[in-house]
Design a protein around this motif. Structure first.
Motif, PDB file in Angstrom:
ATOM      1  N   TYR A 134       8.842  20.574 -10.161  1.00 53.56           N
ATOM      2  CA  TYR A 134       9.563  20.884 -11.400  1.00 53.56           C
ATOM      3  C   TYR A 134       8.972  22.125 -12.072  1.00 53.56           C
ATOM      4  O   TYR A 134       9.698  23.039 -12.465  1.00 53.56           O
ATOM      5  CB  TYR A 134       9.509  19.690 -12.355  1.00 53.56           C
ATOM      6  CG  TYR A 134      10.059  19.986 -13.716  1.00 53.56           C
ATOM      7  CD1 TYR A 134      11.421  20.131 -13.916  1.00 53.56           C
ATOM      8  CD2 TYR A 134       9.212  20.133 -14.805  1.00 53.56           C
ATOM      9  CE1 TYR A 134      11.935  20.419 -15.167  1.00 53.56           C
ATOM     10  CE2 TYR A 134       9.714  20.423 -16.064  1.00 53.56           C
ATOM     11  CZ  TYR A 134      11.078  20.554 -16.240  1.00 53.56           C
ATOM     12  OH  TYR A 134      11.571  20.850 -17.477  1.00 53.56           O
ATOM     13  N   LEU A 135       7.654  22.174 -12.167  1.00 50.60           N
ATOM     14  CA  LEU A 135       7.009  23.327 -12.807  1.00 50.60           C
ATOM     15  C   LEU A 135       7.202  24.601 -11.995  1.00 50.60           C
ATOM     16  O   LEU A 135       7.421  25.679 -12.560  1.00 50.60           O
ATOM     17  CB  LEU A 135       5.525  23.044 -13.024  1.00 50.60           C
ATOM     18  CG  LEU A 135       5.218  21.964 -14.054  1.00 50.60           C
ATOM     19  CD1 LEU A 135       3.723  21.682 -14.091  1.00 50.60           C
ATOM     20  CD2 LEU A 135       5.727  22.361 -15.426  1.00 50.60           C
ATOM     21  N   LEU A 136       7.128  24.501 -10.675  1.00 56.36           N
ATOM     22  CA  LEU A 136       7.364  25.680  -9.841  1.00 56.36           C
ATOM     23  C   LEU A 136       8.788  26.189  -9.996  1.00 56.36           C
ATOM     24  O   LEU A 136       9.015  27.406 -10.014  1.00 56.36           O
ATOM     25  CB  LEU A 136       7.081  25.358  -8.370  1.00 56.36           C
ATOM     26  CG  LEU A 136       5.616  25.258  -7.977  1.00 56.36           C
ATOM     27  CD1 LEU A 136       5.495  24.783  -6.540  1.00 56.36           C
ATOM     28  CD2 LEU A 136       4.907  26.577  -8.166  1.00 56.36           C
ATOM     29  N   HIS A 137       9.735  25.293 -10.122  1.00 55.02           N
ATOM     30  CA  HIS A 137      11.130  25.695 -10.317  1.00 55.02           C
ATOM     31  C   HIS A 137      11.294  26.438 -11.645  1.00 55.02           C
ATOM     32  O   HIS A 137      11.990  27.446 -11.722  1.00 55.02           O
ATOM     33  CB  HIS A 137      12.034  24.465 -10.277  1.00 55.02           C
ATOM     34  CG  HIS A 137      13.471  24.779 -10.490  1.00 55.02           C
ATOM     35  ND1 HIS A 137      14.229  25.433  -9.550  1.00 55.02           N
ATOM     36  CD2 HIS A 137      14.287  24.558 -11.545  1.00 55.02           C
ATOM     37  CE1 HIS A 137      15.454  25.594 -10.016  1.00 55.02           C
ATOM     38  NE2 HIS A 137      15.513  25.065 -11.228  1.00 55.02           N
ATOM     39  N   PHE A 162       4.464  11.178  -7.914  1.00 53.46           N
ATOM     40  CA  PHE A 162       4.642  11.713  -9.265  1.00 53.46           C
ATOM     41  C   PHE A 162       4.039  13.106  -9.412  1.00 53.46           C
ATOM     42  O   PHE A 162       4.715  14.015  -9.901  1.00 53.46           O
ATOM     43  CB  PHE A 162       4.060  10.751 -10.306  1.00 53.46           C
ATOM     44  CG  PHE A 162       4.193  11.260 -11.705  1.00 53.46           C
ATOM     45  CD1 PHE A 162       5.425  11.290 -12.332  1.00 53.46           C
ATOM     46  CD2 PHE A 162       3.089  11.731 -12.402  1.00 53.46           C
ATOM     47  CE1 PHE A 162       5.567  11.760 -13.624  1.00 53.46           C
ATOM     48  CE2 PHE A 162       3.213  12.200 -13.683  1.00 53.46           C
ATOM     49  CZ  PHE A 162       4.452  12.217 -14.297  1.00 53.46           C
ATOM     50  N   PRO A 163       2.784  13.334  -8.996  1.00 53.28           N
ATOM     51  CA  PRO A 163       2.251  14.703  -9.095  1.00 53.28           C
ATOM     52  C   PRO A 163       3.051  15.730  -8.292  1.00 53.28           C
ATOM     53  O   PRO A 163       3.218  16.865  -8.726  1.00 53.28           O
ATOM     54  CB  PRO A 163       0.824  14.583  -8.553  1.00 53.28           C
ATOM     55  CG  PRO A 163       0.472  13.160  -8.732  1.00 53.28           C
ATOM     56  CD  PRO A 163       1.752  12.398  -8.566  1.00 53.28           C
ATOM     57  N   ILE A 164       3.566  15.310  -7.143  1.00 51.74           N
ATOM     58  CA  ILE A 164       4.377  16.228  -6.338  1.00 51.74           C
ATOM     59  C   ILE A 164       5.668  16.573  -7.073  1.00 51.74           C
ATOM     60  O   ILE A 164       6.084  17.734  -7.119  1.00 51.74           O
ATOM     61  CB  ILE A 164       4.666  15.622  -4.946  1.00 51.74           C
ATOM     62  CG1 ILE A 164       3.390  15.614  -4.125  1.00 51.74           C
ATOM     63  CG2 ILE A 164       5.765  16.387  -4.226  1.00 51.74           C
ATOM     64  CD1 ILE A 164       3.516  14.904  -2.801  1.00 51.74           C
ATOM     65  N   THR A 201       0.834  -1.208   0.000  1.00 50.83           N
ATOM     66  CA  THR A 201       0.000   0.000   0.000  1.00 50.83           C
ATOM     67  C   THR A 201       0.868   1.258   0.000  1.00 50.83           C
ATOM     68  O   THR A 201       0.503   2.259  -0.604  1.00 50.83           O
ATOM     69  CB  THR A 201      -0.944   0.013   1.212  1.00 50.83           C
ATOM     70  OG1 THR A 201      -0.183  -0.099   2.405  1.00 50.83           O
ATOM     71  CG2 THR A 201      -1.945  -1.102   1.129  1.00 50.83           C
ATOM     72  N   TRP A 202       2.023   1.205   0.698  1.00 47.99           N
ATOM     73  CA  TRP A 202       2.919   2.371   0.709  1.00 47.99           C
ATOM     74  C   TRP A 202       3.473   2.643  -0.673  1.00 47.99           C
ATOM     75  O   TRP A 202       3.583   3.800  -1.099  1.00 47.99           O
ATOM     76  CB  TRP A 202       4.065   2.166   1.693  1.00 47.99           C
ATOM     77  CG  TRP A 202       3.632   2.402   3.113  1.00 47.99           C
ATOM     78  CD1 TRP A 202       3.443   1.464   4.074  1.00 47.99           C
ATOM     79  CD2 TRP A 202       3.309   3.651   3.711  1.00 47.99           C
ATOM     80  NE1 TRP A 202       3.026   2.045   5.235  1.00 47.99           N
ATOM     81  CE2 TRP A 202       2.932   3.401   5.038  1.00 47.99           C
ATOM     82  CE3 TRP A 202       3.289   4.960   3.244  1.00 47.99           C
ATOM     83  CZ2 TRP A 202       2.542   4.408   5.915  1.00 47.99           C
ATOM     84  CZ3 TRP A 202       2.916   5.975   4.126  1.00 47.99           C
ATOM     85  CH2 TRP A 202       2.549   5.689   5.427  1.00 47.99           C
ATOM     86  N   ILE A 203       3.816   1.598  -1.402  1.00 43.98           N
ATOM     87  CA  ILE A 203       4.335   1.770  -2.761  1.00 43.98           C
ATOM     88  C   ILE A 203       3.254   2.368  -3.650  1.00 43.98           C
ATOM     89  O   ILE A 203       3.518   3.246  -4.463  1.00 43.98           O
ATOM     90  CB  ILE A 203       4.850   0.418  -3.311  1.00 43.98           C
ATOM     91  CG1 ILE A 203       6.079  -0.022  -2.523  1.00 43.98           C
ATOM     92  CG2 ILE A 203       5.169   0.531  -4.792  1.00 43.98           C
ATOM     93  CD1 ILE A 203       6.575  -1.402  -2.868  1.00 43.98           C
ATOM     94  N   SER A 204       2.029   1.928  -3.465  1.00 46.96           N
ATOM     95  CA  SER A 204       0.906   2.472  -4.236  1.00 46.96           C
ATOM     96  C   SER A 204       0.698   3.950  -3.930  1.00 46.96           C
ATOM     97  O   SER A 204       0.497   4.756  -4.839  1.00 46.96           O
ATOM     98  CB  SER A 204      -0.356   1.679  -3.922  1.00 46.96           C
ATOM     99  OG  SER A 204      -1.469   2.256  -4.555  1.00 46.96           O
TER     100      SER A 204
END
Length: 45
Positions: free
Chosen positions: A20-23, A13-15, A3-6
């Motif tokens: 990346y976009l904020l940078h 990924f969204p984080i 469950t942790w891997i999920s």
């Protein structure tokens, strides 16, 4: 453990994309701020 891997794959990924976009946006915002600060001097010319 599975469950942790999920959770990490669903949330991590969204984080990572967000950071990346904020940078990338930060550099453009700094250029915009510098341009706004220089604007009054350019308008006096």
């Amino acid at each position: 453990m599975e469950t942790w891997i999920s959770v990490i794959t669903e949330v991590g990924f969204p984080i990572a994309v967000t950071f990346y976009l904020l940078h990338r946006i930060e550099a453009k915002l700094n250029q915009l701020i510098e341009s706004i600060h220089a604007l009054p001097a350019k308008m006096k010319e």
